[in-house]
Each structure stands twice: as C-alpha cells, then as structure tokens.
Motif scaffolding. Structure first.
Motif, PDB file in Angstrom:
ATOM      1  N   ARG A 113       0.861  -1.180   0.000  1.00 17.63           N
ATOM      2  CA  ARG A 113       0.000   0.000   0.000  1.00 17.63           C
ATOM      3  C   ARG A 113       0.894   1.226   0.000  1.00 17.63           C
ATOM      4  O   ARG A 113       1.832   1.319   0.789  1.00 17.63           O
ATOM      5  N   ILE A 114       0.584   2.167  -0.887  1.00 16.53           N
ATOM      6  CA  ILE A 114       1.341   3.410  -0.959  1.00 16.53           C
ATOM      7  C   ILE A 114       0.493   4.523  -0.344  1.00 16.53           C
ATOM      8  O   ILE A 114      -0.639   4.749  -0.780  1.00 16.53           O
ATOM      9  N   LEU A 115       1.062   5.197   0.664  1.00 13.36           N
ATOM     10  CA  LEU A 115       0.365   6.282   1.339  1.00 13.36           C
ATOM     11  C   LEU A 115       1.061   7.610   1.050  1.00 13.36           C
ATOM     12  O   LEU A 115       2.211   7.642   0.629  1.00 13.36           O
ATOM     13  N   GLY A 116       0.364   8.720   1.299  1.00 11.38           N
ATOM     14  CA  GLY A 116       0.820  10.031   0.862  1.00 11.38           C
ATOM     15  C   GLY A 116       1.652  10.830   1.839  1.00 11.38           C
ATOM     16  O   GLY A 116       1.784  12.043   1.673  1.00 11.38           O
ATOM     17  N   GLU A 117       2.231  10.224   2.848  1.00 14.61           N
ATOM     18  CA  GLU A 117       3.040  10.948   3.826  1.00 14.61           C
ATOM     19  C   GLU A 117       4.375  11.360   3.209  1.00 14.61           C
ATOM     20  O   GLU A 117       5.059  10.533   2.611  1.00 14.61           O
ATOM     21  N   GLY A 118       4.752  12.603   3.347  1.00 13.09           N
ATOM     22  CA  GLY A 118       6.033  13.083   2.837  1.00 13.09           C
ATOM     23  C   GLY A 118       5.896  13.757   1.480  1.00 13.09           C
ATOM     24  O   GLY A 118       4.807  13.847   0.905  1.00 13.09           O
ATOM     25  N   GLU A 119       7.050  14.233   0.983  1.00 13.28           N
ATOM     26  CA  GLU A 119       7.088  14.939  -0.302  1.00 13.28           C
ATOM     27  C   GLU A 119       7.736  14.078  -1.368  1.00 13.28           C
ATOM     28  O   GLU A 119       8.641  13.300  -1.085  1.00 13.28           O
ATOM     29  N   LEU A 120       7.286  14.263  -2.616  1.00  9.95           N
ATOM     30  CA  LEU A 120       7.853  13.526  -3.751  1.00  9.95           C
ATOM     31  C   LEU A 120       8.354  14.539  -4.774  1.00  9.95           C
ATOM     32  O   LEU A 120       7.608  15.415  -5.207  1.00  9.95           O
ATOM     33  N   ASN A 121       9.651  14.412  -5.147  1.00 15.49           N
ATOM     34  CA  ASN A 121      10.263  15.332  -6.107  1.00 15.49           C
ATOM     35  C   ASN A 121      10.717  14.638  -7.381  1.00 15.49           C
ATOM     36  O   ASN A 121      11.405  15.244  -8.195  1.00 15.49           O
ATOM     37  N   LYS A 122      10.365  13.371  -7.549  1.00 11.65           N
ATOM     38  CA  LYS A 122      10.854  12.591  -8.685  1.00 11.65           C
ATOM     39  C   LYS A 122       9.700  11.978  -9.457  1.00 11.65           C
ATOM     40  O   LYS A 122       8.634  11.722  -8.912  1.00 11.65           O
ATOM     41  N   LYS A 123       9.971  11.730 -10.732  1.00 10.71           N
ATOM     42  CA  LYS A 123       8.977  11.064 -11.581  1.00 10.71           C
ATOM     43  C   LYS A 123       9.176   9.559 -11.431  1.00 10.71           C
ATOM     44  O   LYS A 123      10.237   9.035 -11.773  1.00 10.71           O
ATOM     45  N   LEU A 124       8.166   8.865 -10.905  1.00  7.11           N
ATOM     46  CA  LEU A 124       8.266   7.426 -10.654  1.00  7.11           C
ATOM     47  C   LEU A 124       7.091   6.683 -11.273  1.00  7.11           C
ATOM     48  O   LEU A 124       5.986   7.211 -11.357  1.00  7.11           O
ATOM     49  N   THR A 125       7.350   5.455 -11.695  1.00  5.61           N
ATOM     50  CA  THR A 125       6.289   4.547 -12.114  1.00  5.61           C
ATOM     51  C   THR A 125       6.093   3.560 -10.969  1.00  5.61           C
ATOM     52  O   THR A 125       6.989   2.757 -10.682  1.00  5.61           O
ATOM     53  N   VAL A 126       4.948   3.636 -10.319  1.00  2.00           N
ATOM     54  CA  VAL A 126       4.722   2.836  -9.115  1.00  2.00           C
ATOM     55  C   VAL A 126       3.634   1.801  -9.369  1.00  2.00           C
ATOM     56  O   VAL A 126       2.537   2.132  -9.820  1.00  2.00           O
ATOM     57  N   LYS A 127       3.962   0.521  -9.059  1.00  2.04           N
ATOM     58  CA  LYS A 127       2.993  -0.580  -9.174  1.00  2.04           C
ATOM     59  C   LYS A 127       2.739  -1.115  -7.772  1.00  2.04           C
ATOM     60  O   LYS A 127       3.664  -1.582  -7.104  1.00  2.04           O
ATOM     61  N   ALA A 128       1.490  -1.016  -7.313  1.00  2.00           N
ATOM     62  CA  ALA A 128       1.146  -1.471  -5.962  1.00  2.00           C
ATOM     63  C   ALA A 128      -0.293  -1.960  -5.944  1.00  2.00           C
ATOM     64  O   ALA A 128      -1.037  -1.797  -6.908  1.00  2.00           O
ATOM     65  N   HIS A 129      -0.683  -2.555  -4.823  1.00  2.00           N
ATOM     66  CA  HIS A 129      -2.031  -3.104  -4.684  1.00  2.00           C
ATOM     67  C   HIS A 129      -3.047  -2.044  -4.267  1.00  2.00           C
ATOM     68  O   HIS A 129      -4.239  -2.237  -4.449  1.00  2.00           O
ATOM     69  N   PHE A 131      -3.391   2.517  -3.523  1.00  2.00           N
ATOM     70  CA  PHE A 131      -2.846   3.870  -3.391  1.00  2.00           C
ATOM     71  C   PHE A 131      -3.850   4.717  -2.640  1.00  2.00           C
ATOM     72  O   PHE A 131      -5.040   4.684  -2.941  1.00  2.00           O
ATOM     73  N   SER A 132      -3.361   5.508  -1.678  1.00  2.00           N
ATOM     74  CA  SER A 132      -4.259   6.478  -1.069  1.00  2.00           C
ATOM     75  C   SER A 132      -4.463   7.603  -2.078  1.00  2.00           C
ATOM     76  O   SER A 132      -3.678   7.772  -3.007  1.00  2.00           O
ATOM     77  N   LYS A 133      -5.529   8.367  -1.886  1.00  2.00           N
ATOM     78  CA  LYS A 133      -5.854   9.435  -2.835  1.00  2.00           C
ATOM     79  C   LYS A 133      -4.714  10.462  -2.909  1.00  2.00           C
ATOM     80  O   LYS A 133      -4.304  10.877  -3.993  1.00  2.00           O
ATOM     81  N   SER A 134      -4.170  10.845  -1.741  1.00  2.00           N
ATOM     82  CA  SER A 134      -3.099  11.844  -1.718  1.00  2.00           C
ATOM     83  C   SER A 134      -1.818  11.310  -2.350  1.00  2.00           C
ATOM     84  O   SER A 134      -1.097  12.052  -3.021  1.00  2.00           O
ATOM     85  N   ALA A 135      -1.532  10.006  -2.182  1.00  2.00           N
ATOM     86  CA  ALA A 135      -0.331   9.418  -2.780  1.00  2.00           C
ATOM     87  C   ALA A 135      -0.448   9.411  -4.297  1.00  2.00           C
ATOM     88  O   ALA A 135       0.507   9.766  -5.006  1.00  2.00           O
ATOM     89  N   ALA A 136      -1.610   9.030  -4.813  1.00  2.00           N
ATOM     90  CA  ALA A 136      -1.817   9.003  -6.264  1.00  2.00           C
ATOM     91  C   ALA A 136      -1.698  10.412  -6.846  1.00  2.00           C
ATOM     92  O   ALA A 136      -1.108  10.597  -7.927  1.00  2.00           O
ATOM     93  N   GLU A 137      -2.226  11.409  -6.118  1.00  2.00           N
ATOM     94  CA  GLU A 137      -2.135  12.797  -6.600  1.00  2.00           C
ATOM     95  C   GLU A 137      -0.688  13.280  -6.635  1.00  2.00           C
ATOM     96  O   GLU A 137      -0.269  13.930  -7.587  1.00  2.00           O
ATOM     97  N   LYS A 138       0.084  12.964  -5.594  1.00  2.00           N
ATOM     98  CA  LYS A 138       1.479  13.403  -5.532  1.00  2.00           C
ATOM     99  C   LYS A 138       2.321  12.752  -6.624  1.00  2.00           C
ATOM    100  O   LYS A 138       3.189  13.391  -7.219  1.00  2.00           O
TER     101      LYS A 138
END
Length: 167
Positions: A113-129, A131-138
């Motif tokens: 599970r990917i959650l939205g805590e913290g900041e993201l400054n990179k372009k990533l391709t993420v495969k997970a089961h 995603f929280s709404k904030s994580a997907a937006e970031k």
C-alpha cells in the motif's frame, strides 16, 4: 597393545531382527509386540503430542469466546511517498521486488500500500495493490504513473449449471 588390531575378528554389524517368521525363530506369533494393547496391531502409530490418553484434551476443556479476523485478514506493506523519494532515482519503476531490495518491504505480505506521507520530487512509475488518494495525486503531479495490481480472482463457488426444464 596395538590399537589397529583391537576390533579384529569382531563383527559390529548386527543382523536385522526378522519377526513373524514362525515359533522356531523366537519372534513368531505376536512378533515381539505382546498380546493386545495400543501398540499390538499393525498401523498403530504414536498419538499426536496433544493426545492426553483419552482424557478430554485441554483445547476442548477451555471455553471459547469471540472470534478472530486472522483467518481472512490481509497484511500489506505500508510505504509512504516520502520514503520512495529517498530510496529511488528519477524515472525508476517501483514494485514489490524493488521495494524488497531497498529494504522498504521486508517479510511476507499480501501486497503493498502506498500512502501520501512526505514529499515527492521525482517522476516514478509505481505498481502497488493500493494507493491512497493523496499518494496518487502526488505521484501524478510529478509526471509519474500509478498502476494498481489487481487482487487474485475469487474462486467460482457454484460450478453446477442450471438444468433446462423439459416438459
């Protein structure tokens, strides 16, 4: 005394005891098992370690209350986007295997599970089961993509087809 000749003339290999070969062998009739009893018959294995000799087992004597979700609960590795930012380079593909290699998802689990805590400054391709709404937006805000891994299909319970009514 010479130690190389100590065992000379002694046959250390004992022959196999052949039971049930008639009264002349000394091991006939009951084949050294005695008469009757728990161990006398063929196929009588040792009881399990929890067997209490016919006494009501402890597990059945103790009252049972409530229930546990453990039989159907799923355990997911939880990873925050801030951790992804620290662990991966720009343009990397993130999945369960790469998370295991960098040490963010250790041990057995049913998914990630990917959650939205913290900041993201990179372009990533993420495969997970999941995603929280904030994580997907970031992730999408930085030009990355999110790919949801579908859960396994549920088994078909009723395999019987409805029979056609003939009149």
């Amino acid at each position: 005394m010479d130690l190389s000749t100590v065992h000379q003339g002694i046959n250390k290999r004992r022959r196999k005891k052949r039971v049930g070969r008639g009264p002349g062998s000394g091991h006939g009739k009951t084949s050294t098992r005695g008469s009757k009893g728990q161990w006398a018959s063929a196929g009588a294995g040792k009881p399990t370690p929890v067997f209490e000799g016919g006494q009501m087992p402890l597990f059945r004597r103790i009252p049972k209350r409530g229930f546990s979700h453990a039989t159907w609960d799923k355990y997911f590795h939880v990873v925050n986007v801030g951790d992804l930012n620290d662990a991966f380079e720009d343009g990397a593909t993130v999945d369960a295997e790469t998370l295991r290699k960098v040490g963010l998802a250790r041990g057995p689990a049913d998914g990630v599970r990917i959650l939205g805590e913290g900041e993201l400054n990179k372009k990533l391709t993420v495969k997970a089961h999941h995603f929280s709404k904030s994580a997907a937006e970031k992730i999408s805000a930085k030009g990355g993509t999110t790919e949801v891994i579908a859960p396994p299909r549920k088994p078909v319970r009723n395999k019987m087809k409805q029979r056609a009514q003939s009149e």
